[in-house]
Enzyme design. Structure first.
Site, PDB file in Angstrom:
ATOM      1  N   SER A 202      31.153  19.215   1.281  1.00 52.46           N
ATOM      2  CA  SER A 202      31.102  20.480   0.576  1.00 52.46           C
ATOM      3  C   SER A 202      32.319  20.613  -0.336  1.00 52.46           C
ATOM      4  O   SER A 202      32.576  19.731  -1.145  1.00 52.46           O
ATOM      5  CB  SER A 202      30.998  21.630   1.585  1.00 52.46           C
ATOM      6  OG  SER A 202      30.427  22.754   0.993  1.00 52.46           O
TER       7      SER A 202
ATOM      8  N   ASP B 123      19.315  20.753   0.863  1.00 52.06           N
ATOM      9  CA  ASP B 123      20.578  21.477   0.731  1.00 52.06           C
ATOM     10  C   ASP B 123      20.626  22.123  -0.646  1.00 52.06           C
ATOM     11  O   ASP B 123      20.555  21.429  -1.664  1.00 52.06           O
ATOM     12  CB  ASP B 123      21.745  20.507   0.902  1.00 52.06           C
ATOM     13  CG  ASP B 123      23.096  21.157   0.643  1.00 52.06           C
ATOM     14  OD1 ASP B 123      23.181  22.404   0.694  1.00 52.06           O
ATOM     15  OD2 ASP B 123      24.065  20.421   0.390  1.00 52.06           O
TER      16      ASP B 123
ATOM     17  N   HIS C 137      22.856  20.278   4.373  1.00 54.87           N
ATOM     18  CA  HIS C 137      24.259  20.280   3.939  1.00 54.87           C
ATOM     19  C   HIS C 137      25.098  19.284   4.743  1.00 54.87           C
ATOM     20  O   HIS C 137      25.270  19.434   5.950  1.00 54.87           O
ATOM     21  CB  HIS C 137      24.814  21.692   4.081  1.00 54.87           C
ATOM     22  CG  HIS C 137      26.005  21.984   3.217  1.00 54.87           C
ATOM     23  ND1 HIS C 137      26.044  21.685   1.876  1.00 54.87           N
ATOM     24  CD2 HIS C 137      27.205  22.558   3.499  1.00 54.87           C
ATOM     25  CE1 HIS C 137      27.198  22.075   1.379  1.00 54.87           C
ATOM     26  NE2 HIS C 137      27.926  22.597   2.343  1.00 54.87           N
TER      27      HIS C 137
END
Length: 497
Positions: A181, A432, A457
Site C-alpha cells: 500500500s 483491490d 489488497h
C-alpha cells in the site's frame, strides 16, 4: 490480516480527501493503507518474533539550519534468526501506523527469510507509532508536522540502513525493500531514489499512479462497485439504492431516532452522516480485504467477505427496505464474531496511530476521487477549491497537488522507467480498488507486474496458509524466483569485482 497471516497496508487503506456526496455532504476518501480510525477496535498486541531497537535520526535531511540536527528516536524491528554476515537484508518501508502492526501482518517476509538466510528489518515511518520527533507535541501544528512527508521518510530509511550495515560489519549485504500500500509506494520510490542502497523493490498494492490525471478519478469506487456487482447484481443494486432511503430518513423530524434504531446504535446519533460513513467504510474496506482465507487485519472476517455480504443481502426478503438489508450486510464487517450487542457509530480511538495521514493528504498525497454513475455509491465530483479550503482551515497549509509526480514521476511511466529503472516488482490483485492506480503491465524484463484477477489488497504479503488458492501460491513463487535472480546477479557481480 490475522497475526498468523500477512501484509499490511494498508492499509491502507487509505486520508481525508473530500468529495461532495448526495447534495452537500463532504465524504472521506480512504487512501492506501489508511483506515478510518474512529471505527477500529483496540486490537490485542500480537507477539511478534522481532527485537525492538531505536535509531537516533535527525529531524531534517534537506536543510542545514541549526534545528535540522535535532535528534529523535526512530523505532525499528529486527529478526536475525536466519541471517549470516554478508547475507541479504530485507527491509520493510513502514507505512502510516505503528510498525508492530505491520510486522505482525507481513508473514510473507518471515516465510521466505529461511530460504534466503535474510535479515528482516521493519522501519517505522516518522510521526507514526513511537517515532515522534516532538513527542506528544508532534501533531501540535504545521510547524512540527512540516517534517512529515515521504521524502524525509525515504531519507530516514536510507540513513538507518547504511548505519545498520556498518554496525553489522556487513557492508556487502544486498538490500531488498518491501512495502504494501503506502509502504509499497515508498518501496518503489526508494528503489528509484536510492538505487545504491537497495538492489530491488517489491511493491504490493502500491498506487503510485493515483495522482494528477494519470488514473481516472472514478477508478477506485468503480472497482469497489465492480467487486460487489460480480458477487451479485442484486446486491449491488440494493446497496446503490440504500443511500436514497437513508437520505430520505434524514429529512424527517424523527429521522435520527429511526436511523439509530435501524443501525442498532449504543447511543442516539448526532448526525445521520455517521450512519452514512459507517456503511460506506464497511463496503470499501471489505472490498479491499476480500481475501480468499479468513483474516483479522482490519476486522475479523471470513474468506471472500464481499460474497458473504451479498449472500446476506440476497437472503433477506426482497420487500425489505434496502437500507435494512445494507445494514445487515455491513454488520458482517463490524460484527462477524457476533460479540457486539450494539454499535458505536460516533467517537472512538486511533488504535493503530494512523491520524498523521490527514496531514500528508493535505500536503503532498493529493489523490482526487469521484464516484461515477456506474458506482454503487452516490455520484460525486471533485473540487480542488473545496479541498484546498478545507486543508487551509485544518492546518493553515496549501496542498501541492502536482508535487508527487514532480518528485517521483508517474506520467508515461512505461517510457521513463524502462530507460533507467530496474529490479522492481509491482504486485496487484484486481479485486483491490487500489490496483487501478498501480503498475499493471511489465515495463521491462526486470520491472515486472504480477497481476491476479482474484487478489485483494496486498494479499501476497500475507503468511501462507494451507487454504491458499493456487493463483496466490503461484504469485508468491514468482516473486521468490525474481528476488532470487536479483540476489544471484548481485553476488556474481560482487565476486567478479
Amino acid at each position: 490480516m490475522a497475526s498468523s497471516s500477512s501484509s499490511i497496508s494498508f492499509i491502507f487503506l487509505l486520508l481525508l480527501f473530500t468529495i461532495s456526496v448526495a447534495a452537500a455532504q463532504i465524504k472521506p476518501i480512504y487512501l492506501p493503507g489508511t483506515y478510518q480510525s474512529s471505527l477500529l477496535k483496540k486490537q490485542e498486541k500480537t507477539k511478534i518474533p522481532f527485537k525492538t531497537h531505536y535509531f537516533p535520526q535527525i529531524l531534517d535531511h534537506f536543510t542545514f539550519l541549526p534545528k535540522s540536527s535535532k535528534v529523535f528516536y526512530q523505532k525499528y524491528l529486527i529478526n536475525d534468526k536466519y541471517w549470516h554476515k554478508g547475507g541479504p537484508i530485507f527491509v520493510y518501508t513502514g507505512n502510516e501506523g505503528n510498525i508492530d502492526w505491520f510486522a505482525a501482518n507481513t508473514g510473507f517476509m518471515l516465510d521466505i527469510a529461511p530460504k534466503f538466510h535474510a535479515l528482516l528489518v521493519f522501519i517505522e515511518h516518522r510521526f507514526y507509532g513511537d517515532s515522534m520527533p516532538f513527542g506528544n507535541k508532534s501533531y501540535k501544528s504545521a510547524k512540527t508536522l512540516g517534517y512529515l512527508n515521504s521524502q524525509q521518510a525515504l531519507a530516514d530509511y536510507a540513513v538507518l540502513i547504511r548505519s545498520l550495515k556498518q554496525n553489522l560489519s556487513s557492508e556487502s549485504s544486498p538490500v531488498v525493500v518491501f512495502g504494501g500500500s503506502y509502504g509499497g509506494m515508498l518501496a518503489a520510490w526508494f528503489r528509484l531514489k536510492y538505487p545504491h542502497i537497495a538492489i530491488g523493490a517489491v511493491a504490493s498494492s502500491a498506487p503510485i499512479l493515483q495522482f494528477d490525471k494519470i488514473t481516472p478519478w472514478s477508478s477506485f469506487y468503480d472497482a469497489v462497485s465492480q467487486d460487489f456487482k460480480e458477487a451479485s447484481l442484486n446486491c449491488y443494486k440494493v446497496i446503490k439504492g440504500s443511500w436514497a432511503e437513508l437520505d430520505a430518513l434524514s429529512a424527517h423530524e424523527e429521522g435520527l431516532t429511526e436511523v439509530s434504531k435501524i443501525f442498532r446504535t449504543c447511543k442516539g446519533l448526532h448526525s445521520v452522516y455517521s450512519a452514512w460513513d459507517w456503511l460506506w467504510e464497511a463496503f470499501v474496506y471489505t472490498a479491499m480485504v476480500n481475501y480468499p482465507t479468513k483474516a483479522n487485519f482490519m476486522m475479523p472476517l471470513p474468506a471472500y467477505p464481499v460474497e458473504e455480504m451479498c449472500e446476506i443481502i440476497d437472503g433477506l426478503p426482497k420487500g425489505a427496505p434496502k437500507l435494512s438489508r445494507a445494514f445487515a450486510a455491513a454488520s458482517l464487517y463490524y460484527n462477524y464474531t457476533q460479540t457486539e450487542k450494539c454499535f458505536n457509530l460516533e467517537g472512538g480511538t486511533d488504535a493503530h496511530g494512523l491520524h498523521g495521514w490527514d496531514w500528508q493528504a493535505c500536503t503532498e498525497m493529493v489523490m482526487p476521487m469521484t464516484c461515477s454513475n456506474e458506482s454503487m455509491f452516490p455520484p460525486s465530483s471533485y473540487s480542488y477549491k473545496e479541498f484546498r479550503e478545507d486543508c487551509k482551515k485544518k492546518y493553515g497549509v496549501e496542498p501541492r497537488p502536482h508535487w508527487i509526480t514532480t518528485e517521483f514521476g508517474g506520467y508515461k511511466i512505461e517510457q521513463v522507467l524502462k530507460r533507467f529503472g530496474s529490479n522492481m516488482i509491482f504486485s496487484n490483485g484486481m479485486q483491490d480498488p487500489w490496483s487501478r492506480g498501480s503498475v499493471l503491465k511489465n515495463i521491462s524484463a526486470s520491472i515486472v507486474a504480477l497481476v491476479t484477477q482474484k487478489g485483494a489488497h496486498h494479499v501476497d504479503f500475507r503468511s501462507e496458509t494451507k487454504n491458499d488458492p493456487d493463483w496466490l501460491i503461484m504469485q508468491r513463487k514468482q516473486e521468490v524466483v525474481i528476488i532470487q535472480k536479483w540476489l544471484e546477479d548481485y553476488y556474481r557481480d560482487l565476486k567478479q569485482n
